[in-house]
Motif scaffolding. Structure first.
Motif, PDB file in Angstrom:
ATOM      1  N   GLN A   1       0.989  -0.996   0.054  1.00  0.00           N
ATOM      2  CA  GLN A   1       0.016   0.007  -0.110  1.00  0.00           C
ATOM      3  C   GLN A   1       0.809   1.281  -0.061  1.00  0.00           C
ATOM      4  O   GLN A   1       1.829   1.252   0.671  1.00  0.00           O
ATOM      5  CB  GLN A   1      -0.872   0.176   1.220  1.00  0.00           C
ATOM      6  CG  GLN A   1      -2.119  -1.239   1.177  1.00  0.00           C
ATOM      7  CD  GLN A   1      -2.883  -0.990   0.094  1.00  0.00           C
ATOM      8  OE1 GLN A   1      -3.370  -0.174  -0.442  1.00  0.00           O
ATOM      9  NE2 GLN A   1      -3.019  -2.413  -0.525  1.00  0.00           N
ATOM     10  N   PRO A   2       0.458   2.046  -0.712  1.00  0.00           N
ATOM     11  CA  PRO A   2       1.310   3.494  -0.884  1.00  0.00           C
ATOM     12  C   PRO A   2       1.296   4.367   0.494  1.00  0.00           C
ATOM     13  O   PRO A   2       0.424   4.470   1.006  1.00  0.00           O
ATOM     14  CB  PRO A   2       0.857   4.273  -2.300  1.00  0.00           C
ATOM     15  CG  PRO A   2      -0.551   3.844  -2.211  1.00  0.00           C
ATOM     16  CD  PRO A   2      -0.727   2.462  -1.656  1.00  0.00           C
ATOM     17  N   LEU A   3       2.571   4.877   0.545  1.00  0.00           N
ATOM     18  CA  LEU A   3       2.727   5.860   1.609  1.00  0.00           C
ATOM     19  C   LEU A   3       2.195   7.186   1.145  1.00  0.00           C
ATOM     20  O   LEU A   3       1.785   7.104  -0.166  1.00  0.00           O
ATOM     21  CB  LEU A   3       3.984   5.953   2.188  1.00  0.00           C
ATOM     22  CG  LEU A   3       4.607   4.885   2.757  1.00  0.00           C
ATOM     23  CD1 LEU A   3       6.164   4.863   3.132  1.00  0.00           C
ATOM     24  CD2 LEU A   3       3.904   4.325   4.157  1.00  0.00           C
ATOM     25  N   ALA A   4       2.071   8.131   1.903  1.00  0.00           N
ATOM     26  CA  ALA A   4       1.605   9.377   1.526  1.00  0.00           C
ATOM     27  C   ALA A   4       2.058   9.692   0.202  1.00  0.00           C
ATOM     28  O   ALA A   4       1.418  10.505  -0.596  1.00  0.00           O
ATOM     29  CB  ALA A   4       1.640  10.343   2.766  1.00  0.00           C
ATOM     30  N   HIS A   5       3.560   9.866  -0.086  1.00  0.00           N
ATOM     31  CA  HIS A   5       4.429  10.254  -1.198  1.00  0.00           C
ATOM     32  C   HIS A   5       4.281   9.453  -2.191  1.00  0.00           C
ATOM     33  O   HIS A   5       4.851   9.792  -3.257  1.00  0.00           O
ATOM     34  CB  HIS A   5       5.455  10.976  -0.819  1.00  0.00           C
ATOM     35  CG  HIS A   5       6.455   9.784  -0.448  1.00  0.00           C
ATOM     36  ND1 HIS A   5       6.067   9.261   0.933  1.00  0.00           N
ATOM     37  CD2 HIS A   5       7.494   9.129  -1.027  1.00  0.00           C
ATOM     38  CE1 HIS A   5       7.301   8.468   1.056  1.00  0.00           C
ATOM     39  NE2 HIS A   5       8.036   8.213   0.130  1.00  0.00           N
ATOM     40  N   GLN A   6       3.797   8.213  -2.178  1.00  0.00           N
ATOM     41  CA  GLN A   6       3.992   7.056  -3.179  1.00  0.00           C
ATOM     42  C   GLN A   6       2.610   6.836  -4.236  1.00  0.00           C
ATOM     43  O   GLN A   6       1.658   7.141  -3.972  1.00  0.00           O
ATOM     44  CB  GLN A   6       4.455   5.760  -2.406  1.00  0.00           C
ATOM     45  CG  GLN A   6       5.719   5.957  -1.736  1.00  0.00           C
ATOM     46  CD  GLN A   6       5.967   4.403  -0.978  1.00  0.00           C
ATOM     47  OE1 GLN A   6       5.108   4.050  -0.432  1.00  0.00           O
ATOM     48  NE2 GLN A   6       7.265   4.278  -1.120  1.00  0.00           N
ATOM     49  N   LEU A   7       3.284   6.114  -5.439  1.00  0.00           N
ATOM     50  CA  LEU A   7       2.113   5.462  -6.185  1.00  0.00           C
ATOM     51  C   LEU A   7       2.066   4.055  -6.098  1.00  0.00           C
ATOM     52  O   LEU A   7       3.411   3.585  -5.849  1.00  0.00           O
ATOM     53  CB  LEU A   7       2.346   6.121  -7.699  1.00  0.00           C
ATOM     54  CG  LEU A   7       2.474   7.594  -7.848  1.00  0.00           C
ATOM     55  CD1 LEU A   7       2.850   7.683  -9.231  1.00  0.00           C
ATOM     56  CD2 LEU A   7       1.049   8.328  -7.376  1.00  0.00           C
ATOM     57  N   LEU A   8       1.114   3.450  -6.423  1.00  0.00           N
ATOM     58  CA  LEU A   8       1.501   1.978  -6.474  1.00  0.00           C
ATOM     59  C   LEU A   8       0.888   1.794  -7.950  1.00  0.00           C
ATOM     60  O   LEU A   8      -0.151   1.954  -8.472  1.00  0.00           O
ATOM     61  CB  LEU A   8       0.284   1.149  -5.779  1.00  0.00           C
ATOM     62  CG  LEU A   8       0.136  -0.437  -5.834  1.00  0.00           C
ATOM     63  CD1 LEU A   8       1.488  -1.097  -5.667  1.00  0.00           C
ATOM     64  CD2 LEU A   8      -0.992  -0.917  -5.111  1.00  0.00           C
ATOM     65  N   VAL A   9       1.870   1.031  -8.931  1.00  0.00           N
ATOM     66  CA  VAL A   9       1.735   0.897 -10.328  1.00  0.00           C
ATOM     67  C   VAL A   9       1.788  -0.399 -10.421  1.00  0.00           C
ATOM     68  O   VAL A   9       2.648  -1.268 -10.225  1.00  0.00           O
ATOM     69  CB  VAL A   9       3.118   1.711 -10.941  1.00  0.00           C
ATOM     70  CG1 VAL A   9       3.137   1.610 -12.494  1.00  0.00           C
ATOM     71  CG2 VAL A   9       3.002   3.196 -10.419  1.00  0.00           C
ATOM     72  N   ARG A  10       0.809  -0.708 -11.625  1.00  0.00           N
ATOM     73  CA  ARG A  10       0.763  -2.122 -12.127  1.00  0.00           C
ATOM     74  C   ARG A  10       1.495  -2.069 -13.318  1.00  0.00           C
ATOM     75  O   ARG A  10       1.299  -1.498 -14.142  1.00  0.00           O
ATOM     76  CB  ARG A  10      -0.664  -2.565 -12.318  1.00  0.00           C
ATOM     77  CG  ARG A  10      -0.745  -3.779 -12.907  1.00  0.00           C
ATOM     78  CD  ARG A  10      -2.038  -4.430 -13.186  1.00  0.00           C
ATOM     79  NE  ARG A  10      -2.045  -5.770 -13.911  1.00  0.00           N
ATOM     80  CZ  ARG A  10      -3.309  -6.257 -14.398  1.00  0.00           C
ATOM     81  NH1 ARG A  10      -4.550  -5.445 -14.700  1.00  0.00           N
ATOM     82  NH2 ARG A  10      -3.137  -7.224 -15.145  1.00  0.00           N
TER      83      ARG A  10
END
Length: 326
Positions: free
Chosen positions: A22-31
């Motif tokens: 799961q992404p943190l506040a500054h992150q993206l989760l990319v497929r």
């Protein structure tokens, strides 16, 4: 994921299943939809021979990928779920899903494999030619492995700058690709001797050599440098995955000194400040139709195909960028 250091990529890596991150506040989760293969870097990393990183197994593998955003951290404002991005984070490519800092993702119109040829492969060609090789115009430039991922972009950039470009390759399929790209002199080293061609047709020497191969090609390139010629070492794929060949011969400074020539090493991470502008230029050239991007047509599907793709690229069979599809 590399589970152990090994001379062989296939014996170093294993597929590992983990819970969906799961992404943190500054992150993206990319497929990830497509990942680029960098067999030389992959092999050296698995051998523990990349000096600017100090990794102990286990560690993630892969670099460039393109895919779709499936989750966005609370502090990320410029991206939305469903948008497509390109990423070049080490350890992010050979995964089905990856977390990436929003600052390190580049929004792209659609997730297509051609983008993988531009970032970071094409970026290396642009920065290596211009900043390390001091490429000008009306020069004679030799590009080895010219039909490969970085080579075929370097050929086009050198032509766009107004240079005479010589490209080496080893098959007729690659010859045809280089013809289509406007390469001025194509040397199929399986049919012609590179040294003899350069000696006969280019007696004034080569202004800039852009070499990814090493070994014999390195020797030939150094021998044929022009006065104030520059030789850029982009890689040495002929020696990846094996022990380096011992060399017992006179040192090369005598060949360089009288010509005021130079040999320069190039590694893109050491030029990090140049990467954003280079990426923007390449994406613009591609969008304007000034760059043709070659993706090798061989199909590699899924994580399990990555070792085969790495070995395929090391074998020199590829014509353009080798890509794994998810």
């Amino acid at each position: 994921m590399a589970q152990r250091l090994s001379d062989d990529f296939s014996s170093s890596v294993e597929i590992v299943e983990i819970n969906m991150p799961q992404p943190l506040a500054h992150q993206l989760l990319v497929r990830n939809r497509f990942a680029g293969v960098n067999a030389g870097f992959d092999t050296l990393l698995c051998r523990g021979e990349v000096p600017y990183v100090n990794l102990s197994p286990p560690f993630d593998m892969g670099v460039e990928a393109v895919g779709e955003i499936v989750a966005v951290g609370a502090a990320v404002a410029k991206f939305r779920v469903g948008e497509t991005v390109a990423t070049t984070s080490r350890g992010g490519g050979y995964r089905e899903y990856q977390l990436v800092d929003g600052k390190h993702a580049v929004k792209i119109p659609q997730a297509v494999p051609e983008i993988l040829t531009l970032m970071p492969t094409g970026t290396s060609a642009l920065v290596g030619l211009e900043q390390v090789g001091d490429m000008g115009s009306e020069e004679t430039i030799l590009i080895t492995a010219a039909a490969g991922g970085i080579g075929h972009i370097a050929v086009q950039l050198a032509k766009l700058a107004g240079n005479h470009v010589i490209g080496t390759c080893g098959t007729e399929t690659k010859v045809r690709l280089l013809q289509d790209l406007g390469c001025d002199r194509i040397i199929n080293y399986c049919q012609e001797n590179v040294h003899d061609v350069l000696a006969t047709e280019y007696p004034q020497g080569i202004n800039l050599v852009f070499d990814c191969v090493g070994k014999h090609m390195f020797d030939v390139g150094v021998d044929h440098l022009a006065v104030r010629g520059r030789f850029v070492i982009v890689g040495f794929i002929s020696e990846y995955g094996q022990s380096f060949e011992p060399v017992v011969r006179p040192r090369i400074y005598e060949k360089l000194f009288w010509k005021a020539a130079s040999v320069r090493g190039f590694l893109l991470p050491q030029y990090a400040e140049a990467i954003p502008a280079a990426c923007d230029r390449l994406l613009t050239l591609f969008a304007q139709g000034q760059l043709n991007v070659a993706v090798d047509p061989t199909d590699f599907y899924g994580l399990e195909a990555i070792p085969e793709a790495v070995n395929y690229l090391l074998s020199g069979q590829n014509c353009g960028k080798v890509v794994v599809r998810f």
